[in-house]
Design an enzyme around this catalytic site. Structure first.
Site, PDB file in Angstrom:
ATOM      1  N   SER A 173       3.766  -2.324  10.089  1.00 38.23           N
ATOM      2  CA  SER A 173       5.354  -2.322  10.046  1.00 38.23           C
ATOM      3  C   SER A 173       5.796  -3.717   9.649  1.00 38.23           C
ATOM      4  O   SER A 173       6.963  -4.208  10.315  1.00 38.23           O
ATOM      5  CB  SER A 173       5.736  -1.961  11.687  1.00 38.23           C
TER       6      SER A 173
ATOM      7  N   GLY B 243       2.805   2.181  10.309  1.00 38.79           N
ATOM      8  CA  GLY B 243       3.713   3.165  10.303  1.00 38.79           C
ATOM      9  C   GLY B 243       4.556   3.485  11.658  1.00 38.79           C
ATOM     10  O   GLY B 243       4.955   4.707  11.596  1.00 38.79           O
TER      11      GLY B 243
ATOM     12  N   HIS C 245      -9.216   0.721   5.169  1.00 33.67           N
ATOM     13  CA  HIS C 245      -7.808   1.073   5.742  1.00 33.67           C
ATOM     14  C   HIS C 245      -8.352   1.866   7.028  1.00 33.67           C
ATOM     15  O   HIS C 245      -9.087   2.879   7.041  1.00 33.67           O
ATOM     16  CB  HIS C 245      -7.149   1.749   4.604  1.00 33.67           C
TER      17      HIS C 245
ATOM     18  N   ASN D 140       0.882  -1.154   0.069  1.00 35.23           N
ATOM     19  CA  ASN D 140      -0.106  -0.055   0.030  1.00 35.23           C
ATOM     20  C   ASN D 140       0.881   1.284  -0.029  1.00 35.23           C
ATOM     21  O   ASN D 140       1.450   1.662   1.037  1.00 35.23           O
ATOM     22  CB  ASN D 140      -0.831  -0.014   1.256  1.00 35.23           C
ATOM     23  N   TRP D 141       1.098   1.721  -1.043  1.00 32.65           N
ATOM     24  CA  TRP D 141       1.994   3.050  -1.151  1.00 32.65           C
ATOM     25  C   TRP D 141       1.316   4.417  -0.397  1.00 32.65           C
ATOM     26  O   TRP D 141       1.925   5.319  -0.664  1.00 32.65           O
ATOM     27  CB  TRP D 141       2.183   3.344  -2.773  1.00 32.65           C
ATOM     28  N   LYS D 142      -0.014   4.385  -0.229  1.00 34.64           N
ATOM     29  CA  LYS D 142      -0.702   5.586   0.286  1.00 34.64           C
ATOM     30  C   LYS D 142      -0.581   6.765  -0.562  1.00 34.64           C
ATOM     31  O   LYS D 142      -0.695   6.553  -1.571  1.00 34.64           O
ATOM     32  CB  LYS D 142      -0.056   5.682   1.818  1.00 34.64           C
TER      33      LYS D 142
ATOM     34  N   GLU E 296      -4.976  -5.412  10.546  1.00 36.88           N
ATOM     35  CA  GLU E 296      -3.989  -4.264  10.877  1.00 36.88           C
ATOM     36  C   GLU E 296      -3.924  -3.541  12.141  1.00 36.88           C
ATOM     37  O   GLU E 296      -4.744  -2.923  12.357  1.00 36.88           O
ATOM     38  CB  GLU E 296      -3.972  -3.555   9.682  1.00 36.88           C
TER      39      GLU E 296
ATOM     40  N   GLY F 227       3.097  -1.254   4.054  1.00 34.28           N
ATOM     41  CA  GLY F 227       3.214   0.212   3.721  1.00 34.28           C
ATOM     42  C   GLY F 227       4.660   0.338   3.384  1.00 34.28           C
ATOM     43  O   GLY F 227       5.047   0.328   2.213  1.00 34.28           O
ATOM     44  N   GLY F 228       5.212   1.080   4.460  1.00 41.16           N
ATOM     45  CA  GLY F 228       6.618   1.675   4.307  1.00 41.16           C
ATOM     46  C   GLY F 228       7.355   0.650   3.274  1.00 41.16           C
ATOM     47  O   GLY F 228       8.153   1.123   2.448  1.00 41.16           O
TER      48      GLY F 228
ATOM     49  N   GLU G  29      -6.529   4.225   7.883  1.00 44.87           N
ATOM     50  CA  GLU G  29      -6.466   5.857   7.812  1.00 44.87           C
ATOM     51  C   GLU G  29      -7.659   6.355   6.962  1.00 44.87           C
ATOM     52  O   GLU G  29      -7.845   7.498   7.206  1.00 44.87           O
ATOM     53  CB  GLU G  29      -5.177   6.007   6.702  1.00 44.87           C
TER      54      GLU G  29
HETATM   55  C1  PEP Z   1      -0.353  -0.198   5.730  1.00 41.88           C
HETATM   56  O1  PEP Z   1      -0.344   0.991   5.183  1.00 41.88           O
HETATM   57  O2  PEP Z   1      -1.371  -0.733   5.695  1.00 41.88           O
HETATM   58  C2  PEP Z   1       0.722  -0.400   6.560  1.00 41.88           C
HETATM   59  C3  PEP Z   1       0.593  -1.586   7.357  1.00 41.88           C
HETATM   60  O3  PEP Z   1       1.862   0.462   6.876  1.00 41.88           O
HETATM   61  P1  PEP Z   1       3.307   0.019   7.270  1.00 41.88           P
HETATM   62  O4  PEP Z   1       3.774  -1.150   6.768  1.00 41.88           O
HETATM   63  O5  PEP Z   1       3.983   1.292   6.974  1.00 41.88           O
HETATM   64  O6  PEP Z   1       3.298  -0.032   8.748  1.00 41.88           O
END
Ligand code: PEP
Length: 274
Positions: A234, A194, A115, A11-13, A188, A255-256, A117
């Site tokens: 993470s 993040g 999600h 997920n690049w957000k 999640e 994500g990251g 966010e």
């Molecule tokens: C996400 O955006 O769904 C996520 C899990 O981010 P990260 O891996 O950066 O925690």
């Protein structure tokens, strides 16, 4: 070998411009060069239908990403490109929104729903996740539906009751075997997204087992046993193998660590070897 399909989903957000999207795929393609172990792992896993790889770029990068994937000469051409959010209506006066039919026009038939966010900043609720997921499944989409508790909810001992509400109020009432095969759950924990704080293997397995139990109450044991439940929060190449080894974890929503081709490539290879 895992019994359910593994998903490695990035997920690049709101990251990566169109130019950076193209560079990402060029660089990923060069690491998956003809004889690399990444290439052969993904080719075999794709042929055996064991692994699905997906990326969720920003809306602006969907079309360029689709073109990059179509142009791939390696097994990376199997990457699914998905939308980070999709409206439940197919068209109409919904300024700033994108519909499933508009996505399908680009060849995109995969979407994230709910999600954290979206829930935290854009008013997504269990009621709106339900209508999005129902609408997308009816339109033939594959959906990765996100659930998970906040830090305050975990500290208050409410993790299981939050998951129960997100599943019972936020998912369709019933599924057929066919629509069920297109619904993936991502657990999640919001406190792990993040933050660099990954759930411990015990915390992750406990929550995933409870998610599967709740799915089984709602949809029956056979359906629940077939559904992939991904972990997100993470995930990195360092912790992914431990998470993948857990009985009820069927991949990751990342994500990251999905923003860089080298770390995403490593995660894909780990998924193929699980
Ligand atoms: C996400 O955006 O769904 C996520 C899990 O981010 P990260 O891996 O950066 O925690």
């Amino acid at each position: 070998m895992k019994k359910r399909k593994i998903w490695v989903a990035g997920n690049w957000k709101m990251n990566h411009s169109v130019g950076e999207t193209t560079q990402f795929f060029e660089s990923l393609q060069s690491t998956f060069s003809a004889n690399s172990s990444e290439e052969s792992s993904l080719r075999t896993a794709t042929l055996e239908n064991r692994v699905s790889v997906a990326l969720f770029p920003s809306m602006l990068s969907l079309s360029p990403a689709m073109n990059c994937v179509k142009g791939m000469k390696t097994s990376l051409s199997s990457i699914h490109i998905g939308s980070q959010n999709t409206h439940w209506e197919t068209k109409g006066a919904f300024t700033g929104e994108v519909s499933g039919s508009q996505l399908r026009d680009l060849g995109v038939t995969l979407s994230l729903v709910g999600h954290s966010e979206r829930r935290q900043y854009f008013g997504e609720t269990n009621q709106t996740t339900k209508i999005r997921t129902e609408s997308l499944l009816a339109q033939g989409f594959t959906v990765i539906h996100c659930i998970g508790e906040t830090k305050e909810e975990r500290l208050a001992g409410q993790t299981f009751s939050i998951l129960k509400a997100q599943i019972n109020e936020g998912l369709p009432e019933s599924l057929t075997a066919e629509t069920g095969s297109r619904l993936i759950i991502a657990y999640e924990p919001v406190w792990a997204i993040g933050t660099g704080l990954t759930a411990t293997p015990e915390q992750a397995e406990e929550a995933h087992a409870e998610v599967r139990r709740l799915l089984s109450v709602r949809y029956g044991e056979a359906q629940a046993n077939d559904m992939s439940v991904l972990y997100g929060g993470s995930v990195t190449p360092e912790n992914f193998p431990t998470l993948l080894a857990l009985p009820n974890v069927d991949g990751g929503l990342v994500g990251g660590a999905s923003l860089k081709p080298d770390s995403f490539g490593k995660l894909v290879q780990m998924g193929c070897q699980a």
